[in-house]
Design a protein around this motif. Sequence first.
Motif, PDB file in Angstrom:
ATOM      1  N   TRP A  76      53.696  33.600  44.599  1.00  0.00           N
ATOM      2  CA  TRP A  76      54.344  32.794  45.628  1.00  0.00           C
ATOM      3  C   TRP A  76      55.630  33.429  46.117  1.00  0.00           C
ATOM      4  CZ3 TRP A  76      51.093  29.611  47.587  1.00  0.00           C
ATOM      5  CH2 TRP A  76      50.095  29.053  46.799  1.00  0.00           C
ATOM      6  N   GLY A  77      55.843  33.333  47.414  1.00  0.00           N
ATOM      7  CA  GLY A  77      57.057  33.837  48.036  1.00  0.00           C
ATOM      8  C   GLY A  77      58.041  32.709  48.263  1.00  0.00           C
ATOM      9  N   THR A  78      58.103  32.203  49.511  1.00  0.00           N
ATOM     10  CA  THR A  78      59.024  31.123  49.851  1.00  0.00           C
ATOM     11  C   THR A  78      58.242  29.939  50.403  1.00  0.00           C
ATOM     12  OG1 THR A  78      60.767  32.711  50.374  1.00  0.00           O
ATOM     13  CG2 THR A  78      61.045  30.472  51.206  1.00  0.00           C
ATOM     14  N   HIS A  79      58.659  28.755  49.968  1.00  0.00           N
ATOM     15  CA  HIS A  79      58.059  27.509  50.439  1.00  0.00           C
ATOM     16  C   HIS A  79      59.034  26.881  51.441  1.00  0.00           C
ATOM     17  CE1 HIS A  79      55.288  28.043  47.083  1.00  0.00           C
ATOM     18  NE2 HIS A  79      56.343  28.155  46.281  1.00  0.00           N
ATOM     19  N   TYR A  80      58.618  26.754  52.685  1.00  0.00           N
ATOM     20  CA  TYR A  80      59.484  26.252  53.757  1.00  0.00           C
ATOM     21  C   TYR A  80      59.192  24.775  54.012  1.00  0.00           C
ATOM     22  CZ  TYR A  80      60.491  31.168  54.586  1.00  0.00           C
ATOM     23  OH  TYR A  80      60.881  32.489  54.448  1.00  0.00           O
ATOM     24  N   LEU A  81      60.210  23.960  53.819  1.00  0.00           N
ATOM     25  CA  LEU A  81      60.079  22.508  53.947  1.00  0.00           C
ATOM     26  C   LEU A  81      60.767  22.018  55.212  1.00  0.00           C
ATOM     27  CD1 LEU A  81      60.945  21.568  50.248  1.00  0.00           C
ATOM     28  CD2 LEU A  81      58.665  21.821  51.260  1.00  0.00           C
ATOM     29  N   PRO A  82      60.359  20.868  55.756  1.00  0.00           N
ATOM     30  CA  PRO A  82      61.014  20.325  56.952  1.00  0.00           C
ATOM     31  C   PRO A  82      62.441  19.887  56.653  1.00  0.00           C
ATOM     32  CG  PRO A  82      59.440  18.757  56.057  1.00  0.00           C
ATOM     33  CD  PRO A  82      59.234  20.035  55.303  1.00  0.00           C
ATOM     34  N   HIS A  83      63.202  19.699  57.708  1.00  0.00           N
ATOM     35  CA  HIS A  83      64.656  19.485  57.573  1.00  0.00           C
ATOM     36  C   HIS A  83      65.004  18.273  56.715  1.00  0.00           C
ATOM     37  CE1 HIS A  83      64.974  15.911  60.218  1.00  0.00           C
ATOM     38  NE2 HIS A  83      63.930  16.449  60.824  1.00  0.00           N
ATOM     39  N   ASP A  84      64.162  17.232  56.723  1.00  0.00           N
ATOM     40  CA  ASP A  84      64.509  16.025  55.967  1.00  0.00           C
ATOM     41  C   ASP A  84      64.168  16.134  54.480  1.00  0.00           C
ATOM     42  OD1 ASP A  84      61.810  16.031  56.367  1.00  0.00           O
ATOM     43  OD2 ASP A  84      61.665  13.979  57.128  1.00  0.00           O
TER      44      ASP A  84
ATOM     45  N   ASP B  59      60.499  30.547  45.841  1.00  0.00           N
ATOM     46  CA  ASP B  59      61.740  29.917  46.277  1.00  0.00           C
ATOM     47  C   ASP B  59      61.433  28.764  47.223  1.00  0.00           C
ATOM     48  OD1 ASP B  59      63.285  31.850  44.900  1.00  0.00           O
ATOM     49  OD2 ASP B  59      63.005  33.248  46.577  1.00  0.00           O
ATOM     50  N   TRP B  60      62.355  27.809  47.266  1.00  0.00           N
ATOM     51  CA  TRP B  60      62.201  26.652  48.152  1.00  0.00           C
ATOM     52  C   TRP B  60      63.326  26.667  49.176  1.00  0.00           C
ATOM     53  CZ3 TRP B  60      57.979  23.465  47.797  1.00  0.00           C
ATOM     54  CH2 TRP B  60      57.171  23.643  46.654  1.00  0.00           C
ATOM     55  N   HIS B  61      62.939  26.499  50.444  1.00  0.00           N
ATOM     56  CA  HIS B  61      63.909  26.601  51.527  1.00  0.00           C
ATOM     57  C   HIS B  61      63.670  25.471  52.533  1.00  0.00           C
ATOM     58  CE1 HIS B  61      66.607  28.588  54.408  1.00  0.00           C
ATOM     59  NE2 HIS B  61      65.706  28.264  55.342  1.00  0.00           N
ATOM     60  N   VAL B  62      64.736  24.832  52.956  1.00  0.00           N
ATOM     61  CA  VAL B  62      64.640  23.773  53.952  1.00  0.00           C
ATOM     62  C   VAL B  62      64.922  24.369  55.332  1.00  0.00           C
ATOM     63  CG1 VAL B  62      65.626  21.609  54.793  1.00  0.00           C
ATOM     64  CG2 VAL B  62      65.256  21.951  52.328  1.00  0.00           C
ATOM     65  N   VAL B  63      64.006  24.202  56.247  1.00  0.00           N
ATOM     66  CA  VAL B  63      64.153  24.732  57.607  1.00  0.00           C
ATOM     67  C   VAL B  63      65.158  23.863  58.366  1.00  0.00           C
ATOM     68  CG1 VAL B  63      62.954  25.251  59.770  1.00  0.00           C
ATOM     69  CG2 VAL B  63      61.788  25.582  57.569  1.00  0.00           C
TER      70      VAL B  63
ATOM     71  N   TYR C   6      56.932  27.328  60.591  1.00  0.00           N
ATOM     72  CA  TYR C   6      56.754  28.781  60.699  1.00  0.00           C
ATOM     73  C   TYR C   6      57.394  29.304  61.984  1.00  0.00           C
ATOM     74  CZ  TYR C   6      54.173  32.809  62.607  1.00  0.00           C
ATOM     75  OH  TYR C   6      53.831  33.986  63.228  1.00  0.00           O
ATOM     76  N   GLY C   7      57.156  28.613  63.092  1.00  0.00           N
ATOM     77  CA  GLY C   7      57.716  29.065  64.366  1.00  0.00           C
ATOM     78  C   GLY C   7      59.227  29.083  64.360  1.00  0.00           C
ATOM     79  N   GLN C   8      59.815  28.079  63.716  1.00  0.00           N
ATOM     80  CA  GLN C   8      61.278  28.002  63.701  1.00  0.00           C
ATOM     81  C   GLN C   8      61.895  29.022  62.746  1.00  0.00           C
ATOM     82  OE1 GLN C   8      61.126  23.201  64.556  1.00  0.00           O
ATOM     83  NE2 GLN C   8      62.470  23.923  62.951  1.00  0.00           N
TER      84      GLN C   8
ATOM     85  N   TYR D  36      60.344  32.062  62.221  1.00  0.00           N
ATOM     86  CA  TYR D  36      59.635  33.308  62.519  1.00  0.00           C
ATOM     87  C   TYR D  36      60.552  34.528  62.500  1.00  0.00           C
ATOM     88  CZ  TYR D  36      57.064  36.762  65.281  1.00  0.00           C
ATOM     89  OH  TYR D  36      56.466  37.904  65.721  1.00  0.00           O
ATOM     90  N   GLU D  37      61.665  34.469  63.175  1.00  0.00           N
ATOM     91  CA  GLU D  37      62.555  35.622  63.279  1.00  0.00           C
ATOM     92  C   GLU D  37      63.229  35.960  61.962  1.00  0.00           C
ATOM     93  OE1 GLU D  37      62.688  37.565  65.710  1.00  0.00           O
ATOM     94  OE2 GLU D  37      61.643  36.402  67.243  1.00  0.00           O
ATOM     95  N   GLU D  38      63.289  35.008  61.044  1.00  0.00           N
ATOM     96  CA  GLU D  38      64.008  35.234  59.789  1.00  0.00           C
ATOM     97  C   GLU D  38      63.091  35.579  58.624  1.00  0.00           C
ATOM     98  OE1 GLU D  38      66.926  32.223  58.909  1.00  0.00           O
ATOM     99  OE2 GLU D  38      67.024  31.631  61.021  1.00  0.00           O
ATOM    100  N   LEU D  39      61.772  35.570  58.843  1.00  0.00           N
ATOM    101  CA  LEU D  39      60.862  35.881  57.740  1.00  0.00           C
ATOM    102  C   LEU D  39      61.015  37.330  57.303  1.00  0.00           C
ATOM    103  CD1 LEU D  39      57.569  34.124  58.928  1.00  0.00           C
ATOM    104  CD2 LEU D  39      59.098  33.386  57.104  1.00  0.00           C
ATOM    105  N   PRO D  40      60.899  37.615  55.992  1.00  0.00           N
ATOM    106  CA  PRO D  40      60.950  39.014  55.526  1.00  0.00           C
ATOM    107  C   PRO D  40      59.839  39.827  56.169  1.00  0.00           C
ATOM    108  CG  PRO D  40      61.087  37.450  53.700  1.00  0.00           C
ATOM    109  CD  PRO D  40      60.717  36.654  54.908  1.00  0.00           C
ATOM    110  N   LYS D  41      60.150  41.066  56.498  1.00  0.00           N
ATOM    111  CA  LYS D  41      59.143  41.931  57.114  1.00  0.00           C
ATOM    112  C   LYS D  41      58.060  42.295  56.100  1.00  0.00           C
ATOM    113  CE  LYS D  41      61.292  41.896  60.974  1.00  0.00           C
ATOM    114  NZ  LYS D  41      60.734  41.094  62.079  1.00  0.00           N
ATOM    115  N   GLY D  42      56.846  42.421  56.581  1.00  0.00           N
ATOM    116  CA  GLY D  42      55.734  42.753  55.698  1.00  0.00           C
ATOM    117  C   GLY D  42      55.807  44.203  55.233  1.00  0.00           C
ATOM    118  N   PHE D  43      55.119  44.482  54.141  1.00  0.00           N
ATOM    119  CA  PHE D  43      55.186  45.832  53.598  1.00  0.00           C
ATOM    120  C   PHE D  43      53.815  46.393  53.256  1.00  0.00           C
ATOM    121  CE2 PHE D  43      55.865  42.665  50.295  1.00  0.00           C
ATOM    122  CZ  PHE D  43      54.871  42.953  49.392  1.00  0.00           C
ATOM    123  N   ALA D  44      52.745  45.576  53.358  1.00  0.00           N
ATOM    124  CA  ALA D  44      51.414  46.078  52.988  1.00  0.00           C
ATOM    125  C   ALA D  44      50.701  46.641  54.205  1.00  0.00           C
ATOM    126  CB  ALA D  44      50.580  44.953  52.363  1.00  0.00           C
ATOM    127  N   ARG D  45      49.828  47.593  53.961  1.00  0.00           N
ATOM    128  CA  ARG D  45      49.046  48.167  55.056  1.00  0.00           C
ATOM    129  C   ARG D  45      48.007  47.143  55.512  1.00  0.00           C
ATOM    130  NH1 ARG D  45      44.198  50.784  55.192  1.00  0.00           N
ATOM    131  NH2 ARG D  45      44.058  50.761  52.915  1.00  0.00           N
TER     132      ARG D  45
END
Length: 525
Positions: free
Chosen positions: A394-402, A428-432, A499-501, A503-512
């Motif tokens: 698991w990477g990051t779990h993005y939750l809604p603002h509330d 990790d857990w992150h609130v959008v 995801y859309g909100q 998008y610009e802050e997601l870590p860049k991918g590294f796999a082919r």
Amino acid sequence: MSDRVQLPHDFVPATEAELAMCLADPMWRICSGQLYQIMLKSDDGEEGGNVAPFKPNRAQRRLISRLWHRNLILKARQLGFTTLVAILWLDHALFNGNQRCGIIAQDLDTAKALFRDKVKFAYERLPTWLREQMPLARESADELLFANNSSIRVATSMRGGTIHRLHISEFGKIGAKYPEKAKEVITGSLPAVPLDGITVIESTAEGAEGEFHKLTMRALAQAEAGKQLNPRDYRLHFFAWWDEPTYTLDDDSVVLTPDDIEYFEMVEGLIGRELSQGQRCWYVATREADFSGDEERMWQEYPSFPPEAFQISQLGTYYAKQLTRVRKEKRIGVFPHVDGVPVNTFWDIGAGDGTAIWLHQRIGGEDRFIGFIEDWEQGYSHFITELQKLGYLWGTHYLPHDADHKRQQGARVVSAKEELEGMGLGGDWHVVPRVDDVTHGIRLTRKAFSTATFHEATCKKGLAHLAAYRKTWSERGNCWLGKPLHDEHSEGADAFRQYGQMYEELPKGFARVTKSKRPTNWRVA
């Protein structure tokens, strides 16, 4: 109808021997126009006083030639299949002893009208000599029992006993208006038909849900796969508007917009044939006159290809153009999980006790969505358990603002984020952060579609939610309002918006990026 004798349908018997030969041929009885009469409809579609000999039209003859043990008819309007089946069932009961034939309609009034105007009407207008040979033993408002102990009746359900011939009229409407009644038909009436009997389920579409939709999609998948049917399988009979010779209009005043032309070109590509100018004009004129330009109603009542009958209009939808581009670029296909790459999740915890989760990997330049999970009235532990079953890194779990809002949970006051963090999933857990206006989040999400790919099988439900996510319609103002409609599609779309909100802050991918299989487009057989 395998016992038919090969006679010309217009053959007129001149002797008793010829008459006996004709009566032994089911196709002559049905198609000659010399036994059965029907009530014709007027120009406004109402049953009128005109009476005519019954002679099957092109679509009806096609159905007769392909009739199977179990049949699903998905059709354009006004092709006369209910009339045809009423005549078929009446004929079967008259010429075969100890048979039970039934017709199910959406309500009792409709059932009785079908019985009165189609079955009883045809029996009472049989040639006098034939009716005298096949008298009634009993008659009621919903059943005719003949002297040979065969009967034909109408109802809204037929549980119990054996039904040798069963017709379910407008099953899509039954499912849409009376879902419990539709389930009763599936569990009670259909099992009453033996394997050597015949079932005909006929309807126009009523949305992409319900029993009729389920049966049709299963039959369509079997047809596309070329499956050899067994007596328990349903054969799909599709009757498009463009295959009906009378659906054409010579009218230079009908205006075809660029969108209309693009639509007809798309249809031609799918069906492998050209549509005439008259057919195009008829389609547009019918849509504008009968449905006030509502393309969704037109697809439902006069479909061009099977899936279109259940299709939701793109008018008022938020992501229609983006999904069209995704499909055109073949970014919906087989994009499975890649080992060793962290899986992110995007959540919506709905106010209506619904929760939706998108599963995502960023690989090279692609944002791969590899799964979608949703459920209602389930606690957080249910979703954590479902995710743990997958065994992903698991990477990051993005939750809604509330999700940061603290609430009383038993003896504790905790937020959703704190509660989820304590369940040991990993990652990790992150609130959008909240956006000032939900439409701004939608605009960001539209941009984020540019790199998104979807695993077709595991994201099917989520994609359906994205396609159906739309604005609220104002009946009073006769316009779309600038806010999303809150319905069963909201949670899936709102989870994707996280995801859309981000998008610009997601870590860049590294796999082919690995080569993926792409699905082929659907084609009408």
